[in-house]
Write a protein that holds these residues in place. Structure first.
Motif, PDB file in Angstrom:
ATOM      1  N   VAL A 155      44.898 -16.611  21.339  1.00  0.00           N
ATOM      2  CA  VAL A 155      43.476 -16.359  21.603  1.00  0.00           C
ATOM      3  C   VAL A 155      43.306 -14.854  21.792  1.00  0.00           C
ATOM      4  CG1 VAL A 155      43.055 -18.591  22.708  1.00  0.00           C
ATOM      5  CG2 VAL A 155      43.706 -16.634  24.106  1.00  0.00           C
ATOM      6  N   LEU A 156      42.075 -14.391  21.636  1.00  0.00           N
ATOM      7  CA  LEU A 156      41.742 -12.996  21.920  1.00  0.00           C
ATOM      8  C   LEU A 156      40.702 -12.978  23.039  1.00  0.00           C
ATOM      9  CD1 LEU A 156      41.476 -11.442  18.334  1.00  0.00           C
ATOM     10  CD2 LEU A 156      43.459 -11.495  19.870  1.00  0.00           C
ATOM     11  N   PHE A 157      40.946 -12.130  24.045  1.00  0.00           N
ATOM     12  CA  PHE A 157      40.066 -12.019  25.207  1.00  0.00           C
ATOM     13  C   PHE A 157      39.190 -10.779  25.098  1.00  0.00           C
ATOM     14  CE2 PHE A 157      43.608 -14.513  26.878  1.00  0.00           C
ATOM     15  CZ  PHE A 157      42.964 -15.449  27.666  1.00  0.00           C
ATOM     16  N   HIS A 158      37.921 -10.939  25.477  1.00  0.00           N
ATOM     17  CA  HIS A 158      37.034  -9.790  25.681  1.00  0.00           C
ATOM     18  C   HIS A 158      36.634  -9.785  27.156  1.00  0.00           C
ATOM     19  CE1 HIS A 158      33.891  -6.846  25.415  1.00  0.00           C
ATOM     20  NE2 HIS A 158      32.978  -7.717  25.802  1.00  0.00           N
ATOM     21  N   PHE A 159      36.906  -8.661  27.849  1.00  0.00           N
ATOM     22  CA  PHE A 159      36.595  -8.546  29.270  1.00  0.00           C
ATOM     23  C   PHE A 159      35.410  -7.620  29.496  1.00  0.00           C
ATOM     24  CE2 PHE A 159      40.924 -10.127  29.530  1.00  0.00           C
ATOM     25  CZ  PHE A 159      40.822 -11.052  30.561  1.00  0.00           C
ATOM     26  N   MET A 160      34.696  -7.856  30.593  1.00  0.00           N
ATOM     27  CA  MET A 160      33.513  -7.055  30.933  1.00  0.00           C
ATOM     28  C   MET A 160      33.429  -6.928  32.451  1.00  0.00           C
ATOM     29  SD  MET A 160      31.225 -10.170  29.594  1.00  0.00           S
ATOM     30  CE  MET A 160      32.666 -10.806  28.712  1.00  0.00           C
ATOM     31  N   LYS A 161      32.666  -5.943  32.919  1.00  0.00           N
ATOM     32  CA  LYS A 161      32.666  -5.599  34.339  1.00  0.00           C
ATOM     33  C   LYS A 161      31.613  -6.341  35.170  1.00  0.00           C
ATOM     34  CE  LYS A 161      34.669  -0.997  33.794  1.00  0.00           C
ATOM     35  NZ  LYS A 161      35.891  -1.294  34.559  1.00  0.00           N
ATOM     36  N   LYS A 162      30.578  -6.886  34.536  1.00  0.00           N
ATOM     37  CA  LYS A 162      29.492  -7.501  35.303  1.00  0.00           C
ATOM     38  C   LYS A 162      29.272  -8.952  34.885  1.00  0.00           C
ATOM     39  CE  LYS A 162      26.950  -3.183  36.056  1.00  0.00           C
ATOM     40  NZ  LYS A 162      25.645  -2.483  35.891  1.00  0.00           N
ATOM     41  N   LYS A 163      28.927  -9.774  35.868  1.00  0.00           N
ATOM     42  CA  LYS A 163      28.620 -11.173  35.597  1.00  0.00           C
ATOM     43  C   LYS A 163      27.446 -11.315  34.635  1.00  0.00           C
ATOM     44  CE  LYS A 163      28.518 -13.556  39.230  1.00  0.00           C
ATOM     45  NZ  LYS A 163      27.950 -13.881  40.549  1.00  0.00           N
ATOM     46  N   LYS A 164      26.475 -10.415  34.748  1.00  0.00           N
ATOM     47  CA  LYS A 164      25.296 -10.466  33.871  1.00  0.00           C
ATOM     48  C   LYS A 164      25.685 -10.316  32.404  1.00  0.00           C
ATOM     49  CE  LYS A 164      20.671  -8.537  33.158  1.00  0.00           C
ATOM     50  NZ  LYS A 164      20.765  -8.659  31.699  1.00  0.00           N
ATOM     51  N   TYR A 165      26.689  -9.492  32.131  1.00  0.00           N
ATOM     52  CA  TYR A 165      27.134  -9.331  30.747  1.00  0.00           C
ATOM     53  C   TYR A 165      27.642 -10.663  30.202  1.00  0.00           C
ATOM     54  CZ  TYR A 165      27.135  -4.304  31.881  1.00  0.00           C
ATOM     55  OH  TYR A 165      26.795  -3.041  32.280  1.00  0.00           O
ATOM     56  N   LEU A 166      28.370 -11.406  31.051  1.00  0.00           N
ATOM     57  CA  LEU A 166      28.893 -12.702  30.618  1.00  0.00           C
ATOM     58  C   LEU A 166      27.763 -13.705  30.413  1.00  0.00           C
ATOM     59  CD1 LEU A 166      31.156 -14.712  30.052  1.00  0.00           C
ATOM     60  CD2 LEU A 166      31.430 -15.017  32.526  1.00  0.00           C
ATOM     61  N   THR A 167      26.838 -13.782  31.369  1.00  0.00           N
ATOM     62  CA  THR A 167      25.741 -14.751  31.222  1.00  0.00           C
ATOM     63  C   THR A 167      24.844 -14.390  30.030  1.00  0.00           C
ATOM     64  OG1 THR A 167      24.441 -13.538  32.892  1.00  0.00           O
ATOM     65  CG2 THR A 167      25.735 -15.431  33.642  1.00  0.00           C
ATOM     66  N   ASP A 168      24.647 -13.102  29.782  1.00  0.00           N
ATOM     67  CA  ASP A 168      23.870 -12.688  28.605  1.00  0.00           C
ATOM     68  C   ASP A 168      24.553 -13.139  27.318  1.00  0.00           C
ATOM     69  OD1 ASP A 168      21.926 -11.531  30.148  1.00  0.00           O
ATOM     70  OD2 ASP A 168      22.547  -9.455  29.785  1.00  0.00           O
ATOM     71  N   ILE A 169      25.874 -12.992  27.257  1.00  0.00           N
ATOM     72  CA  ILE A 169      26.624 -13.418  26.074  1.00  0.00           C
ATOM     73  C   ILE A 169      26.480 -14.918  25.860  1.00  0.00           C
ATOM     74  CG2 ILE A 169      29.000 -13.813  25.255  1.00  0.00           C
ATOM     75  CD1 ILE A 169      29.686 -11.010  26.330  1.00  0.00           C
ATOM     76  N   LEU A 170      26.593 -15.688  26.961  1.00  0.00           N
ATOM     77  CA  LEU A 170      26.478 -17.141  26.844  1.00  0.00           C
ATOM     78  C   LEU A 170      25.080 -17.556  26.393  1.00  0.00           C
ATOM     79  CD1 LEU A 170      28.432 -18.247  30.050  1.00  0.00           C
ATOM     80  CD2 LEU A 170      29.204 -18.410  27.674  1.00  0.00           C
ATOM     81  N   LYS A 171      24.063 -16.926  26.952  1.00  0.00           N
ATOM     82  CA  LYS A 171      22.697 -17.283  26.584  1.00  0.00           C
ATOM     83  C   LYS A 171      22.369 -16.869  25.158  1.00  0.00           C
ATOM     84  CE  LYS A 171      17.970 -17.157  28.345  1.00  0.00           C
ATOM     85  NZ  LYS A 171      17.088 -16.689  29.451  1.00  0.00           N
ATOM     86  N   ARG A 172      22.844 -15.681  24.770  1.00  0.00           N
ATOM     87  CA  ARG A 172      22.548 -15.125  23.444  1.00  0.00           C
ATOM     88  C   ARG A 172      23.378 -15.798  22.360  1.00  0.00           C
ATOM     89  NH1 ARG A 172      23.970 -10.085  24.660  1.00  0.00           N
ATOM     90  NH2 ARG A 172      21.902  -9.406  25.326  1.00  0.00           N
TER      91      ARG A 172
END
Length: 287
Positions: free
Chosen positions: A15-32
């Motif tokens: 698998v390949l992981f993409h990491f980010m610093k804020k929870k909002k970035y993750l929720t934005d990715i999931l919603k988008r």
């Protein structure tokens, strides 16, 4: 022709992981249902090139148990003078891949990533004949007016995948900007660079060195989040997600609530998505 079938990795991840610093970035990715690439300035002075930004999204090819391992770094004398002994010790103690890039993450199967145009970074030996020849060709093309466009694009776009074997990386400690020196190969980086045809459709370049763009890079990256640029997003379906990473148990509860109450997907798909959540604190202790 026999269909291509990738041989599974043994020493690296599947698998390949993409990491980010804020929870909002993750929720934005999931919603988008899409990961938005952004222009990131790259240090290419080893090529004799200054002020370059690459339109990208970075992933790491690390097995899950490696996510909690510290990596080796060095601090230069100027950094040591800026920081107290306590701050220096903190840098060495909190020195894992997520410590640098963020403790929220999302992962996809490597087979899926390959189909989406992800490519391993080309780690560069700055002293090699190979790179010296590349520098010569780059300078030749840069100073000529009658070079075919296809050749110019090839030479320039190769920069999008170049990274030195080791070098300096910016970090912020107690609001101070410092640089640490590390081995970049240990990141096992892959990059998502949008397809050339999609870049042309939105009139963006994979590699830019224009002062106007570099001076306004934050505004331009924010603009790329608009639907106008969705053709260059890394789009996915919820079934494509292999793992979701959160830093601790309380964040896991918040992401579960987000999936249950915000995402407009069938109930059974919500359960499956929730089952893919892993907690980084637990990975560090148990894997």
């Amino acid at each position: 022709m026999v269909p291509y079938e990738r041989i599974e990795s043994v020493q690296s991840a599947n698998v390949l992981f993409h990491f980010m610093k804020k929870k909002k970035y993750l929720t934005d990715i999931l919603k988008r249902q899409g990961i938005v690439p952004r222009y990131c300035e790259e240090d290419m002075e080893y090529l004799g090139i200054k002020n370059v930004a690459v339109l990208q999204k970075c992933f790491c090819d690390l097995p899950i148990h490696k996510l909690g391992e510290n990596i080796k770094i060095k601090l230069d004398d100027d950094t040591k003078k800026k920081l107290s002994k306590e701050a220096q010790n903190e840098i060495y103690e909190y020195n894992t891949h997520p410590d640098y890039y963020g403790t929220y993450g999302i992962a996809f199967a490597k087979e899926w990533c390959i189909k989406q145009n992800l490519q391993p970074v080309h780690y560069i030996n700055k002293e090699s004949d190979y790179i010296q020849e590349y520098k010569t060709i780059y300078k030749f093309i840069w100073n000529k007016d009658d070079v075919e466009d296809i050749l110019c694009r090839d030479i320039i776009n190769r920069l999008a995948y170049f990274k030195p074997l080791d070098g300096k990386m910016k970090r912020y400690i107690s609001d101070q900007e410092i640089y640490i020196y590390k081995n970049f190969c240990d990141e096992q980086e892959w990059r998502y660079i949008p397809f050339e045809k999609d870049l042309q459709s939105v009139k963006k370049g994979a590699v830019v060195a224009k002062k106007r763009i570099l001076d306004n890079i934050r505004e331009i990256n924010k603009e790329l989040e608009s639907e106008e640029y969705k053709d260059i997003w890394l789009k996915f379906k919820y079934d494509d997600i292999r793992y979701i990473i959160v830093p601790n148990r309380s964040d896991r509860i918040e992401i579960i609530d987000y999936i249950n109450h915000i995402l407009e997907i069938p109930e059974n798909k919500k359960y499956i998505l929730i089952s893919k959540i892993l907690v980084l604190d637990e990975i560090r202790k148990d894997w």
